[in-house]
Design an enzyme around this catalytic site. Sequence first.
Site, short mmCIF file in Angstrom:
data_model
loop_
_atom_site.label_atom_id
_atom_site.label_comp_id
_atom_site.label_asym_id
_atom_site.label_seq_id
_atom_site.Cartn_x
_atom_site.Cartn_y
_atom_site.Cartn_z
N GLU A 1 0.85 -1.19 0.00
CA GLU A 1 0.00 0.00 0.00
C GLU A 1 0.89 1.24 0.00
O GLU A 1 1.96 1.25 0.59
CB GLU A 1 -0.89 -0.02 1.24
CG GLU A 1 -1.89 1.12 1.31
CD GLU A 1 -2.71 1.11 2.59
OE1 GLU A 1 -3.82 1.67 2.58
OE2 GLU A 1 -2.24 0.54 3.60
N LYS B 1 -10.24 0.24 -2.00
CA LYS B 1 -10.30 -0.18 -0.60
C LYS B 1 -11.68 0.07 0.01
O LYS B 1 -12.18 1.20 0.01
CB LYS B 1 -9.23 0.57 0.18
CG LYS B 1 -9.00 0.09 1.61
CD LYS B 1 -7.86 0.89 2.22
CE LYS B 1 -7.49 0.41 3.62
NZ LYS B 1 -6.40 1.25 4.19
N CYS C 1 -4.67 -3.68 3.16
CA CYS C 1 -4.35 -3.35 4.54
C CYS C 1 -5.48 -3.61 5.53
O CYS C 1 -5.66 -4.74 5.98
CB CYS C 1 -3.88 -1.89 4.62
SG CYS C 1 -2.94 -1.50 6.13
#
Length: 277
Positions: free
Chosen positions: A33, A105, A146
Amino acid sequence: MCATDDVEANFRTCEKLATLASDAGCAMLFLPECFAFIGRKGEDALAIMEPLDGPLMTRYRDLARAKNIWLSLGGFPELGPDAGHRLNAHVLVDADGEIRASYRKIHLFDVDVPNGPLLMESKTASPGSEIVAADSPIGRLGMMICYDLRFPELFSALRYECGARVMLVPSAFTRPTGAAHWEVLLRARAIETQSYVIAAAQCGVHSEGRASYGHSIIVDPWGEVIAKLDDPDEGVGIAVAKIDLRGLEETRAKIPIETHRRGLGDRTAFPVTIAEM
């Protein structure tokens, strides 16, 4: 790697990593990321956000073509819905430099980390709304970023609805949360879904008040760590592993959880009972 707010220096690091991976005979390279940029403040990334056909992403597409390697670009500041919000995009590029898939995300990191920073991703980022899997030379990939690691329902959807065999978790985990939860969560998700988990990680100090845990790791479907960078703060590098899809199917056959799953979301078949005091 340890990205900063220097876009050019970050690209040179990624170029070095791509060269290492290509020289090692790797089919794919997975970058973490924020591989292209980590600002000193959350809003800094808004200054460089661009569409996926913009000049910065084009450089990374050219890099994949030059090194003849697929790239998982773990989190890119894609142009968002307005001037104050970007999208955090995980972009999959093939060895010809073509974008094969992009995931935005879903779960944004709004957390006041104990003994760590206050991070409010939603202030400058908009969440995605689509679950994304993509075929690749190493099997079907489940794409995440993440903080998605903490939501096992996303992993389940990627395995059972999308047929993913390799889960990708490119990250920039904070040091306090990484030390406590990073490896145990990655191994748990591998065991739960009987899938490979590949987690490329930012490491080291990016700027005052911002540091990442590191420890890039690859876990097999049995939950065993098969590659890891133990001292990421010493510099950049890659962890290399072979993906054995036949072995994956053998693992899934040993404990056939897919055939044992029950439709727990059906409240007619599985009503909820709470026995209160």
